[in-house]
Design an enzyme around this catalytic site. Structure first.
Site, PDB file in Angstrom:
ATOM      1  N   ARG A  49       0.859  -1.195   0.000  1.00 52.64           N
ATOM      2  CA  ARG A  49       0.000   0.000   0.000  1.00 52.64           C
ATOM      3  C   ARG A  49       0.894   1.243   0.000  1.00 52.64           C
ATOM      4  O   ARG A  49       0.624   2.229  -0.676  1.00 52.64           O
ATOM      5  CB  ARG A  49      -0.941   0.009   1.221  1.00 52.64           C
ATOM      6  CG  ARG A  49      -1.749   1.297   1.276  1.00 52.64           C
ATOM      7  CD  ARG A  49      -2.955   1.361   2.232  1.00 52.64           C
ATOM      8  NE  ARG A  49      -3.114   0.309   3.175  1.00 52.64           N
ATOM      9  CZ  ARG A  49      -2.558   0.293   4.402  1.00 52.64           C
ATOM     10  NH1 ARG A  49      -1.813   1.306   4.817  1.00 52.64           N
ATOM     11  NH2 ARG A  49      -2.772  -0.722   5.208  1.00 52.64           N
ATOM     12  N   LYS A  89      -6.467   9.634 -18.856  1.00 52.31           N
ATOM     13  CA  LYS A  89      -6.693  10.335 -20.119  1.00 52.31           C
ATOM     14  C   LYS A  89      -5.425  10.312 -20.983  1.00 52.31           C
ATOM     15  O   LYS A  89      -5.011   9.248 -21.394  1.00 52.31           O
ATOM     16  CB  LYS A  89      -7.187  11.759 -19.824  1.00 52.31           C
ATOM     17  CG  LYS A  89      -8.249  11.833 -18.708  1.00 52.31           C
ATOM     18  CD  LYS A  89      -9.562  11.170 -19.069  1.00 52.31           C
ATOM     19  CE  LYS A  89     -10.510  10.968 -17.882  1.00 52.31           C
ATOM     20  NZ  LYS A  89     -10.829  12.144 -17.093  1.00 52.31           N
ATOM     21  N   TYR A 126     -14.519  20.201 -14.012  1.00 50.24           N
ATOM     22  CA  TYR A 126     -14.846  18.791 -14.257  1.00 50.24           C
ATOM     23  C   TYR A 126     -15.926  18.350 -13.259  1.00 50.24           C
ATOM     24  O   TYR A 126     -15.799  18.578 -12.055  1.00 50.24           O
ATOM     25  CB  TYR A 126     -13.576  17.944 -14.105  1.00 50.24           C
ATOM     26  CG  TYR A 126     -13.845  16.465 -14.165  1.00 50.24           C
ATOM     27  CD1 TYR A 126     -14.197  15.850 -15.374  1.00 50.24           C
ATOM     28  CD2 TYR A 126     -13.783  15.674 -13.030  1.00 50.24           C
ATOM     29  CE1 TYR A 126     -14.461  14.494 -15.431  1.00 50.24           C
ATOM     30  CE2 TYR A 126     -14.047  14.313 -13.085  1.00 50.24           C
ATOM     31  CZ  TYR A 126     -14.386  13.733 -14.284  1.00 50.24           C
ATOM     32  OH  TYR A 126     -14.654  12.391 -14.342  1.00 50.24           O
ATOM     33  N   ASP A 184      -5.064  21.165 -12.308  1.00 48.01           N
ATOM     34  CA  ASP A 184      -5.502  19.917 -12.918  1.00 48.01           C
ATOM     35  C   ASP A 184      -5.078  20.008 -14.393  1.00 48.01           C
ATOM     36  O   ASP A 184      -5.679  20.733 -15.177  1.00 48.01           O
ATOM     37  CB  ASP A 184      -7.021  19.774 -12.782  1.00 48.01           C
ATOM     38  CG  ASP A 184      -7.542  18.462 -13.392  1.00 48.01           C
ATOM     39  OD1 ASP A 184      -6.835  17.878 -14.243  1.00 48.01           O
ATOM     40  OD2 ASP A 184      -8.656  18.049 -13.030  1.00 48.01           O
TER      41      ASP A 184
END
Ligand code: PLP
Length: 378
Positions: free
Chosen positions: A46, A195, A98, A170
């Site tokens: 993790r 993306k 977004y 972003d």
């Protein structure tokens, strides 16, 4: 190193035991220790995984950051950033955001006492006027989605600095190939690697890169403590995708420019949004701030109805009707009902996002085929 070389080599070394040129996919949850706490830098997956480390070094290299943390999704990355804030802190962001980010801010973090101002950030005075003594973060998303407005990263970061707040960009829509926010003064950059970075519509992921060590320490704490971590196979796919980022994005941009020219002259097109057009309100700023104008194009039809837009989108054959963007294949989507469905209609329309708006993510197919596809849909 220049960008195109970094996309392939930044932080990448052959694997030491075998010389494998590509990093192995380390499918392990834990690591053997010689004595308690005597290990080779990894104790539990993790917290860290070598395939993830290879991806983080690559993204840090592309963004000219000293550090990067990878996450299981773009919103996972934003969530971790927001958890570095405290109740009472204030965030300024754009009103053309977004949809998933807007939902996370308003439906999750408002509940925990963080406050938000959503303003038109293309107007710097609106950012300045929104600053309060509690402002801790200016969240910049540019180009905006889906109206492709451009926010001045250098100026907005300067306002943040004066206010004693962080500026975080972003950078999903531009990709680091087209836009380098840290060079423009931003404190950190966030990606949905789903993306352009992944680039093949086969993986979900997120990342934050920065040279602010204190912020990155806090994010590492979030990685370890809240656990929105990407699996090793996802890291590998993203890493593989990034190696062709510059080639893919450049071709997508060339296609998008031709498509914008085609749409500009089409009698059935209403409003057309593309930063590469001279008449785009922030065309000059985009020319300054970005290497090129991106591969997202949005437009409305002269017949400004939901039905007309819906009929158009059902007719395209190469443009696949789907959410998301930034892959090698071209996609078409309807922001008002898809990506931005979680934003109330009054709020959407106030920002100029009407029900008839169509958004294209232009891929790297032959542009003649793409234009023919749009022609037959008209
Ligand atoms: C897709 C997207 C996100 C969210 O990323 P996920 O990987 O889907 O969680 C955030 N910001 C922008 C601009 C996006 O396009």
């Amino acid at each position: 190193m220049k960008f195109n070389t970094k996309a392939i080599h930044a932080g990448q070394n052959p694997e030491p035991t075998t010389g494998a040129v590509m990093p192995p996919v380390f499918h392990t949850s834990t690591y053997a220790q010689k004595a308690p706490n005597d290990h080779q830098g990894y104790d539990y997956a993790r917290v860290g995984n070598p395939t993830r480390t290879a991806l983080e070094k690559l993204i840090a290299g592309l963004e000219n950051a000293s550090e990067c943390a990878a996450f299981s999704s773009g919103v996972g990355a934003i969530d971790a950033i927001m958890k570095t804030l405290n109740p009472g802190d204030h965030v300024i962001s754009t009103n053309d955001l977004y949809g998933g980010t807007y939902r996370l801010f308003t439906k999750v973090f408002e509940k925990y006492g963080i406050t938000f101002s959503f303003v038109d950030m293309t107007d710097l005075s609106q950012i300045r006027n929104a600053v309060t003594a509690q402002t801790k973060l200016i969240w910049i998303e540019t180009p905006t989605n889906p109206l492709l407005r451009i926010i001045d990263i250098a100026a907005a970061s300067e306002i943040a600095k004066k206010a004693g707040a962080l500026s975080i960009v972003d950078n999903t829509f531009a990709s680091p190939y087209l836009q380098q926010p840290l060079e423009l003064g931003a404190d950190a950059v966030m990606h949905s690697t789903t993306k352009y970075l992944g680039g093949h519509s086969d993986v979900i992921g997120g990342a934050v890169a920065s040279s602010n060590h204190d912020l990155m320490e806090q994010l590492r704490f979030q990685v370890k403590t809240t656990g929105a971590v990407p699996g090793p196979m996802d890291c590998y796919l993203t890493l593989r995708g990034i190696k062709t980022l510059h080639v893919r994005v450049q071709r997508s941009v060339e296609n998008a420019k031709e498509i914008a020219r085609f749409l500009e002259n089409h009698p059935d097109v209403g409003e057309l949004h593309y930063p590469g057009l001279k008449k785009h309100p922030q065309h000059e700023l985009a020319s300054r701030q970005m290497k090129d104008f991106g591969a997202m194009v949005s437009f409305s039809l002269k017949n400004d109805s939901m039905e007309a837009a819906s009929a158009f989108m059902s007719k395209t054959r190469i443009f696949t009707l789907a959410e998301s963007l930034g892959g090698v294949e071209s996609l078409i989507s309807h922001p008002a009902s898809m990506t931005h469905g979680s934003i109330p209609k009054e709020v959407r329309e106030k920002a100029g996002l009407y029900d008839s708006l169509i958004r294209l993510s232009v891929g790297i197919e032959d542009v003649d085929d793409l234009i023919d596809d749009l022609k037959q849909a008209f």
